[in-house]
Design an enzyme around this catalytic site. Structure first.
Site, mmCIF file in Angstrom:
data_model
loop_
_atom_site.group_PDB
_atom_site.id
_atom_site.type_symbol
_atom_site.label_atom_id
_atom_site.label_comp_id
_atom_site.label_asym_id
_atom_site.label_seq_id
_atom_site.Cartn_x
_atom_site.Cartn_y
_atom_site.Cartn_z
ATOM 1 C CD GLU A 105 -2.837 -1.128 -0.098
ATOM 2 O OE1 GLU A 105 -3.056 -0.086 -0.718
ATOM 3 O OE2 GLU A 105 -3.241 -2.239 -0.474
ATOM 4 C CD1 TRP A 121 -1.264 -0.417 -4.158
ATOM 5 C CD2 TRP A 121 -1.853 0.863 -5.896
ATOM 6 N NE1 TRP A 121 -1.756 -1.238 -5.142
ATOM 7 C CE2 TRP A 121 -2.136 -0.483 -6.218
ATOM 8 C CE3 TRP A 121 -2.143 1.842 -6.846
ATOM 9 C CZ2 TRP A 121 -2.678 -0.870 -7.449
ATOM 10 C CZ3 TRP A 121 -2.687 1.464 -8.070
ATOM 11 C CH2 TRP A 121 -2.948 0.129 -8.360
ATOM 12 C CD1 TRP A 168 -17.484 12.729 -18.169
ATOM 13 C CD2 TRP A 168 -18.134 11.307 -16.571
ATOM 14 N NE1 TRP A 168 -16.419 11.894 -17.903
ATOM 15 C CE2 TRP A 168 -16.800 11.013 -16.924
ATOM 16 C CE3 TRP A 168 -18.758 10.528 -15.590
ATOM 17 C CZ2 TRP A 168 -16.065 9.985 -16.321
ATOM 18 C CZ3 TRP A 168 -18.027 9.514 -14.988
ATOM 19 C CH2 TRP A 168 -16.708 9.246 -15.356
ATOM 20 C CG ASN A 185 -8.461 2.125 0.123
ATOM 21 O OD1 ASN A 185 -8.361 3.075 -0.633
ATOM 22 N ND2 ASN A 185 -8.321 0.870 -0.286
ATOM 23 C CD1 TRP A 221 -12.956 11.165 -14.007
ATOM 24 C CD2 TRP A 221 -11.531 12.069 -12.539
ATOM 25 N NE1 TRP A 221 -11.916 11.730 -14.717
ATOM 26 C CE2 TRP A 221 -11.029 12.287 -13.841
ATOM 27 C CE3 TRP A 221 -10.794 12.538 -11.454
ATOM 28 C CZ2 TRP A 221 -9.836 12.961 -14.085
ATOM 29 C CZ3 TRP A 221 -9.592 13.214 -11.685
ATOM 30 C CH2 TRP A 221 -9.125 13.428 -12.990
ATOM 31 C CD1 TRP A 251 -10.808 11.156 -6.065
ATOM 32 C CD2 TRP A 251 -12.746 10.457 -6.940
ATOM 33 N NE1 TRP A 251 -11.784 11.324 -5.107
ATOM 34 C CE2 TRP A 251 -12.987 10.907 -5.624
ATOM 35 C CE3 TRP A 251 -13.820 9.964 -7.675
ATOM 36 C CZ2 TRP A 251 -14.257 10.876 -5.036
ATOM 37 C CZ3 TRP A 251 -15.085 9.938 -7.108
ATOM 38 C CH2 TRP A 251 -15.294 10.395 -5.803
HETATM 39 P P1 FAD Z 1 -3.215 2.012 5.143
HETATM 40 O O1 FAD Z 1 -4.047 0.927 4.575
HETATM 41 O O2 FAD Z 1 -2.710 1.819 6.516
HETATM 42 O O3 FAD Z 1 -2.001 2.227 4.131
HETATM 43 C C1 FAD Z 1 -0.753 2.796 4.519
HETATM 44 C C2 FAD Z 1 -0.424 3.987 3.666
HETATM 45 O O4 FAD Z 1 -0.292 3.599 2.312
HETATM 46 C C3 FAD Z 1 -1.497 5.068 3.667
HETATM 47 O O5 FAD Z 1 -1.367 5.916 4.778
HETATM 48 C C4 FAD Z 1 -1.253 5.774 2.345
HETATM 49 O O6 FAD Z 1 -0.206 6.710 2.447
HETATM 50 C C5 FAD Z 1 -0.784 4.632 1.466
HETATM 51 N N1 FAD Z 1 -1.910 4.102 0.690
HETATM 52 C C6 FAD Z 1 -2.781 3.133 1.053
HETATM 53 N N2 FAD Z 1 -3.642 2.868 0.047
HETATM 54 C C7 FAD Z 1 -3.316 3.711 -0.963
HETATM 55 C C8 FAD Z 1 -3.844 3.922 -2.272
HETATM 56 N N3 FAD Z 1 -4.867 3.199 -2.751
HETATM 57 N N4 FAD Z 1 -3.278 4.879 -3.040
HETATM 58 C C9 FAD Z 1 -2.237 5.605 -2.591
HETATM 59 N N5 FAD Z 1 -1.693 5.436 -1.359
HETATM 60 C C10 FAD Z 1 -2.220 4.503 -0.564
HETATM 61 N N6 FAD Z 1 -4.876 8.629 0.031
HETATM 62 C C11 FAD Z 1 -4.301 9.758 0.462
HETATM 63 O O7 FAD Z 1 -3.323 9.703 1.217
HETATM 64 N N7 FAD Z 1 -4.773 10.993 0.084
HETATM 65 C C12 FAD Z 1 -5.853 11.119 -0.742
HETATM 66 O O8 FAD Z 1 -6.230 12.245 -1.067
HETATM 67 C C13 FAD Z 1 -6.512 9.936 -1.178
HETATM 68 N N8 FAD Z 1 -7.616 10.005 -1.953
HETATM 69 C C14 FAD Z 1 -8.231 8.839 -2.374
HETATM 70 C C15 FAD Z 1 -9.367 8.920 -3.186
HETATM 71 C C16 FAD Z 1 -10.011 7.763 -3.613
HETATM 72 C C17 FAD Z 1 -11.235 7.849 -4.496
HETATM 73 C C18 FAD Z 1 -9.507 6.492 -3.232
HETATM 74 C C19 FAD Z 1 -10.201 5.225 -3.671
HETATM 75 C C20 FAD Z 1 -8.374 6.404 -2.437
HETATM 76 C C21 FAD Z 1 -7.714 7.564 -1.993
HETATM 77 N N9 FAD Z 1 -6.568 7.504 -1.177
HETATM 78 C C22 FAD Z 1 -5.963 8.671 -0.766
HETATM 79 C C23 FAD Z 1 -5.911 6.215 -0.883
HETATM 80 C C24 FAD Z 1 -6.348 5.510 0.407
HETATM 81 O O9 FAD Z 1 -7.743 5.460 0.512
HETATM 82 C C25 FAD Z 1 -5.792 6.162 1.676
HETATM 83 O O10 FAD Z 1 -4.409 6.372 1.544
HETATM 84 C C26 FAD Z 1 -6.014 5.258 2.883
HETATM 85 O O11 FAD Z 1 -7.383 5.038 3.087
HETATM 86 C C27 FAD Z 1 -5.416 5.912 4.110
HETATM 87 O O12 FAD Z 1 -5.696 5.150 5.251
HETATM 88 P P2 FAD Z 1 -4.525 4.445 6.047
HETATM 89 O O13 FAD Z 1 -3.438 5.412 6.321
HETATM 90 O O14 FAD Z 1 -5.150 3.782 7.226
HETATM 91 O O15 FAD Z 1 -4.044 3.371 4.993
#
Ligand code: FAD
Length: 490
Positions: free
Chosen positions: A286, A289, A317, A352, A370, A393
């Site tokens: 993650e 990602w 759209w 997420n 989006w 997005w």
């Molecule tokens: P954990 O599951 O603990 O993951 C650890 C870290 O990995 C996160 O803190 C984050 O930095 C990174 N990460 C995890 N999943 C993703 C992912 N899919 N894409 C990129 N990085 C990821 N994340 C943001 O930080 N900022 C945003 O503005 C953002 N917008 C999003 C919009 C949409 C529509 C979607 C589907 C996802 C978005 N995310 C965003 C990704 C993700 O949802 C969040 O990073 C995550 O929910 C953060 O929670 P966590 O720290 O507990 O994640």
């Protein structure tokens, strides 16, 4: 330059998305020069292009700056806060302190890259030593390329290459003291930056988070102690605290991904040297990602506004202000969607799995662009991050790199039943439905009248009836997709 200023040989550290003392390469470089250090933050939202910080981000930023300033004061220094423009402000500070070097940690958003390049070149022309560093990423976007020397657009090979190339530099300890100039330049009071809202709506954010470097460290510890072992399953359950909740801390650089990896290594669950990953592989991917999102935004800077797959420029759209408002307010009548949107509004964060569900609902069930969702998230998320938000997005709506196919439309009822099986998440954020039994909580419109009456739910007044029929609009979305699929990739 005055005589006193020449003697000072100070270095300015320009703090931005690196609001920490530990493992901060720019700060380390300034200390390494031996002279006084001038820590600076410059508020310049007009330099963020189309993406000045949203309301929730500004709230977080205020708390994080207060925390950094308090930490610097413990070292006998303080954070000098100013308003932009950045270049003019840095030049004034150079004049006031006699600084001969300016250091910062890099940012990767298109507007920040352009601004930083101009600032670097102007300050170098002024005769200063200027250098920038990486505090934000495991691997910088330009360090990874395909065999054809192109940017990656598929995650799995991208991440495999990153892991193979990954080398963690030694940790940089937080300084124990900081040399300060004879006279610290004047600073604005933090309140003068007006980052906090004038009407206090941030109680829910305050209750949910501890912004700042020590809050970030505590969050890592909590995650390692309580959730990492079960992350592979727990990460998809919004009714549990199964994820790290590190995203806002990472966005503001209160902790960096290298520090997170080192913490995993120290607790024995991850190892870069052997390349093996035990238990924590899902979590580390993650973070991957996040890296991939930065890689994409850097190489395809137009994607914050426009789809990577240009065929989606032709997607039919819909303009639906009422649908958009229902989605924003958590009043779509689909409980898992509404729970997510209300969690976001209250705490500045959304799980997420639920981000994917609400984004699918907006772009596929409602067929709203989006970009409208990205803008709403930008204003309401405390972790709003141009790279991850854009990627999230575009991925969910099917128009980005390695995206979920557009024809895979999330069923909000099925998703709710699968990932919030007892309905605890919905009950928490949609209290109107708290009396509903688990069997009906994700589809109250199908519940027998007696069940609704016993739960005290009147659909259409206390809680909305569904704004669309998922089964029907799913077909409408697929028909919309057919129109661009026939036209081929743009
Ligand atoms: P954990 O599951 O603990 O993951 C650890 C870290 O990995 C996160 O803190 C984050 O930095 C990174 N990460 C995890 N999943 C993703 C992912 N899919 N894409 C990129 N990085 C990821 N994340 C943001 O930080 N900022 C945003 O503005 C953002 N917008 C999003 C919009 C949409 C529509 C979607 C589907 C996802 C978005 N995310 C965003 C990704 C993700 O949802 C969040 O990073 C995550 O929910 C953060 O929670 P966590 O720290 O507990 O994640």
């Amino acid at each position: 330059m005055t005589k006193a200023a020449v003697a000072s040989n100070a270095s300015i550290v320009w703090f931005r998305h690196d609001l920490r003392l530990e493992d901060n390469p720019a700060l380390h470089a300034a200390i390494g020069r031996g002279g006084p250090v001038v820590p600076v933050f410059i508020w310049a939202p007009e330099e963020e292009g189309a993406w000045p910080q949203g309301a929730a981000s500004r709230y977080w930023l205020h708390q994080s700056l207060a925390s950094l300033d308090a930490s610097l004061r413990k070292l006998g220094s303080q954070l000098i806060m100013r308003r932009g423009p950045s270049l003019d402000t840095l030049r004034s500070l150079v004049r006031e302190t006699g600084a001969t070097a300016v250091y910062w940690n890099r940012r990767y958003e298109p507007a920040a890259i352009a601004r930083d390049a101009a600032v670097k070149s102007a300050l170098r022309d002024d005769g200063l030593t200027v250098d920038s560093f990486n505090s934000t990423l495991l691997v910088e976007p330009w360090e990874i390329a395909t065999k054809q020397d192109k940017p990656y657009q598929v995650f799995t090979p991208y991440w495999r290459t990153c892991l193979a190339q990954l080398s963690l530099p030694d940790a940089i300890r937080a300084p124990k003291k900081l040399a300060v100039p004879a006279v610290l330049p004047r600073s604005l009071a933090l309140d003068a930056l007006q980052l906090e809202p004038s009407v206090d709506w941030a109680g829910g954010i305050r209750a949910a988070w501890t912004p700042g470097e020590s809050g970030a460290r505590a969050q890592v510890k909590r995650f390692l102690d309580d959730a990492l072992a079960n992350y592979s399953e727990g990460r998809d359950r919004p009714d549990q605290t199964g994820t790290s909740r590190l995203s806002p801390h990472l966005h503001f650089g209160e902790i960096g991904p290298r520090q997170v990896l080192r913490a995993l290594m120290q607790s024995g669950v991850w190892d870069t040297r052997s390349g093996t990953v035990s238990g924590s592989d899902k979590f580390v991917s993650e973070l991957g990602w996040r890296e991939f999102s930065y890689h994409l935004l850097y190489h395809f800077p137009h994607t914050a506004e426009r789809p990577l797959n240009t065929a989606f420029e032709r997607f039919p759209w819909r303009d639906d202000p009422e649908g958009l408002a229902a989605w924003q307010r958590g009043r779509t009548g689909y409980p898992i969607v509404d729970a997510g949107m209300r969690e976001l509004w209250t705490t500045g964060w959304m799980h997420n799995r639920v981000r994917m569900i609400v984004a699918s609902f907006l772009t596929k069930d409602l067929m709203i662009p989006w970009q409208a969702g990205a803008v709403w998230f930008w204003d309401t998320l405390v972790d709003a991050d141009l790279a991850s938000n854009t990627q999230g997005w575009q991925w969910t709506s099917g128009c980005g790199a390695d995206a979920a196919p557009y024809f895979r439309v999330f069923n909000p009822v099925g998703q709710g039943e699968r990932f919030d099986p007892e309905g605890a998440y919905v009950r928490r954020w949609v209290p109107e439905l708290s009396g509903m039994p688990a069997k009906w909580i994700h589809k109250p419109w199908e519940a027998p009248a007696s069940v609704l009456a016993e739960a005290g739910v009147t659909l259409g007044s206390k809680y909305p009836a569904p704004v669309v029929d998922h089964g029907v609009v799913r077909l409408r979305a697929l028909a919309g997709y057919e129109t661009i699929r026939r036209g081929g990739k743009g």
